[in-house]
Design a protein around this motif. Structure first.
Motif, PDB file in Angstrom:
ATOM      1  N   ARG A  12       0.909  -1.139   0.589  1.00  0.00           N
ATOM      2  CA  ARG A  12      -0.021  -0.294   0.073  1.00  0.00           C
ATOM      3  C   ARG A  12       1.216   1.197  -0.037  1.00  0.00           C
ATOM      4  O   ARG A  12       1.831   0.988   0.329  1.00  0.00           O
ATOM      5  N   HIS A  13       0.231   2.185  -0.422  1.00  0.00           N
ATOM      6  CA  HIS A  13       1.272   3.843  -0.638  1.00  0.00           C
ATOM      7  C   HIS A  13       1.072   4.097   0.937  1.00  0.00           C
ATOM      8  O   HIS A  13      -0.030   4.390   1.465  1.00  0.00           O
ATOM      9  N   ARG A  14       2.084   4.791   1.164  1.00  0.00           N
ATOM     10  CA  ARG A  14       2.519   5.400   2.678  1.00  0.00           C
ATOM     11  C   ARG A  14       1.042   6.491   2.733  1.00  0.00           C
ATOM     12  O   ARG A  14       0.622   7.280   1.479  1.00  0.00           O
ATOM     13  N   GLY A  15       0.661   6.548   3.887  1.00  0.00           N
ATOM     14  CA  GLY A  15      -0.654   7.468   3.865  1.00  0.00           C
ATOM     15  C   GLY A  15      -1.815   7.085   3.195  1.00  0.00           C
ATOM     16  O   GLY A  15      -2.809   7.446   4.534  1.00  0.00           O
ATOM     17  N   HIS A  16      -2.261   5.927   2.879  1.00  0.00           N
ATOM     18  CA  HIS A  16      -3.118   4.925   2.893  1.00  0.00           C
ATOM     19  C   HIS A  16      -3.211   4.249   3.661  1.00  0.00           C
ATOM     20  O   HIS A  16      -2.652   3.390   4.394  1.00  0.00           O
ATOM     21  N   TYR A  17      -4.376   3.137   3.986  1.00  0.00           N
ATOM     22  CA  TYR A  17      -4.617   2.346   4.821  1.00  0.00           C
ATOM     23  C   TYR A  17      -4.730   1.217   4.608  1.00  0.00           C
ATOM     24  O   TYR A  17      -4.198   0.657   5.125  1.00  0.00           O
ATOM     25  N   LEU A  18      -5.186   1.031   3.574  1.00  0.00           N
ATOM     26  CA  LEU A  18      -5.080  -0.525   3.130  1.00  0.00           C
ATOM     27  C   LEU A  18      -4.304  -0.509   1.470  1.00  0.00           C
ATOM     28  O   LEU A  18      -4.666   1.028   0.785  1.00  0.00           O
ATOM     29  N   CYS A  19      -4.747  -1.582   0.756  1.00  0.00           N
ATOM     30  CA  CYS A  19      -4.055  -1.184  -0.540  1.00  0.00           C
ATOM     31  C   CYS A  19      -5.215  -1.356  -1.272  1.00  0.00           C
ATOM     32  O   CYS A  19      -6.061  -1.086  -0.814  1.00  0.00           O
ATOM     33  N   SER A  20      -4.997  -0.889  -2.748  1.00  0.00           N
ATOM     34  CA  SER A  20      -6.629  -0.498  -3.436  1.00  0.00           C
ATOM     35  C   SER A  20      -7.214  -1.764  -3.329  1.00  0.00           C
ATOM     36  O   SER A  20      -8.067  -0.953  -3.480  1.00  0.00           O
ATOM     37  N   ALA A  21      -6.767  -3.104  -3.787  1.00  0.00           N
ATOM     38  CA  ALA A  21      -8.076  -4.019  -4.190  1.00  0.00           C
ATOM     39  C   ALA A  21      -8.625  -4.334  -2.593  1.00  0.00           C
ATOM     40  O   ALA A  21     -10.032  -4.020  -2.517  1.00  0.00           O
ATOM     41  N   CYS A  22      -7.484  -4.074  -1.458  1.00  0.00           N
ATOM     42  CA  CYS A  22      -8.716  -4.029  -0.160  1.00  0.00           C
ATOM     43  C   CYS A  22      -9.490  -3.224   0.647  1.00  0.00           C
ATOM     44  O   CYS A  22     -11.062  -3.472   0.676  1.00  0.00           O
ATOM     45  N   TRP A  23      -9.204  -1.582  -0.722  1.00  0.00           N
ATOM     46  CA  TRP A  23     -10.355  -0.551   0.216  1.00  0.00           C
ATOM     47  C   TRP A  23     -10.802  -1.053  -0.701  1.00  0.00           C
ATOM     48  O   TRP A  23     -12.321  -0.505   0.151  1.00  0.00           O
ATOM     49  N   ARG A  24     -11.168  -1.543  -2.041  1.00  0.00           N
ATOM     50  CA  ARG A  24     -12.392  -1.415  -2.476  1.00  0.00           C
ATOM     51  C   ARG A  24     -13.449  -2.151  -2.732  1.00  0.00           C
ATOM     52  O   ARG A  24     -14.882  -2.613  -2.474  1.00  0.00           O
ATOM     53  N   ALA A  25     -12.800  -3.421  -1.623  1.00  0.00           N
ATOM     54  CA  ALA A  25     -13.928  -4.584  -1.225  1.00  0.00           C
ATOM     55  C   ALA A  25     -14.220  -4.366   0.071  1.00  0.00           C
ATOM     56  O   ALA A  25     -15.436  -4.824   0.009  1.00  0.00           O
ATOM     57  N   LEU A  26     -14.140  -2.712   0.735  1.00  0.00           N
ATOM     58  CA  LEU A  26     -14.877  -2.620   1.985  1.00  0.00           C
ATOM     59  C   LEU A  26     -16.458  -1.603   1.000  1.00  0.00           C
ATOM     60  O   LEU A  26     -16.268  -1.623   0.465  1.00  0.00           O
ATOM     61  N   PRO A  27     -17.435  -2.269   2.400  1.00  0.00           N
ATOM     62  CA  PRO A  27     -18.538  -1.103   2.157  1.00  0.00           C
ATOM     63  C   PRO A  27     -18.003   0.183   1.717  1.00  0.00           C
ATOM     64  O   PRO A  27     -17.294   0.903   2.585  1.00  0.00           O
ATOM     65  N   ALA A  28     -18.853   1.101   0.660  1.00  0.00           N
ATOM     66  CA  ALA A  28     -18.354   2.650   0.614  1.00  0.00           C
ATOM     67  C   ALA A  28     -19.344   2.911   2.113  1.00  0.00           C
ATOM     68  O   ALA A  28     -18.492   4.203   1.997  1.00  0.00           O
ATOM     69  N   THR A  29     -19.935   2.948   3.124  1.00  0.00           N
ATOM     70  CA  THR A  29     -20.095   3.507   4.166  1.00  0.00           C
ATOM     71  C   THR A  29     -18.952   3.656   5.115  1.00  0.00           C
ATOM     72  O   THR A  29     -18.679   4.476   5.235  1.00  0.00           O
ATOM     73  N   THR A  30     -18.307   2.317   5.030  1.00  0.00           N
ATOM     74  CA  THR A  30     -17.195   2.286   6.150  1.00  0.00           C
ATOM     75  C   THR A  30     -16.170   2.982   5.191  1.00  0.00           C
ATOM     76  O   THR A  30     -15.221   3.916   6.182  1.00  0.00           O
ATOM     77  N   ARG A  31     -15.938   3.210   3.779  1.00  0.00           N
ATOM     78  CA  ARG A  31     -14.925   3.924   2.720  1.00  0.00           C
ATOM     79  C   ARG A  31     -14.586   5.680   3.155  1.00  0.00           C
ATOM     80  O   ARG A  31     -14.100   6.440   3.577  1.00  0.00           O
ATOM     81  N   GLY A  32     -16.634   6.212   3.174  1.00  0.00           N
ATOM     82  CA  GLY A  32     -16.568   7.527   3.526  1.00  0.00           C
ATOM     83  C   GLY A  32     -16.213   7.676   5.065  1.00  0.00           C
ATOM     84  O   GLY A  32     -15.886   9.343   5.005  1.00  0.00           O
TER      85      GLY A  32
END
Length: 65
Positions: A12-32
């Motif tokens: 994952r990139h510095r400053g991001h909580y997760l890699c992009s694939a895992c981030w997209r796997a989270l529900p939209a409300t959780t990402r928000g």
């Protein structure tokens, strides 16, 4: 700089909580909620990491407002 994703072996990139694939796997409300920068942001991040450590599937992870 890249770091390991806490949910999978990917990077994952510095400053991001997760890699992009895992981030997209989270529900939209959780990402928000995780995207909000307010006094409760660190608590939500701890909730995310706690659920990942407990092996909760990414698709059902929820964090507080």
């Amino acid at each position: 700089m890249e770091l390991n994703c806490p949910a999978c072996p990917a990077r994952r990139h510095r400053g991001h909580y997760l890699c992009s694939a895992c981030w997209r796997a989270l529900p939209a409300t959780t990402r928000g909620r995780l995207s909000r920068r307010d006094p409760h942001a660190f608590r939500r991040l701890r909730e995310l990491h706690g659920q990942i450590a407990a092996r909760v599937p990414l698709a059902v992870i929820r964090v507080s407002r």
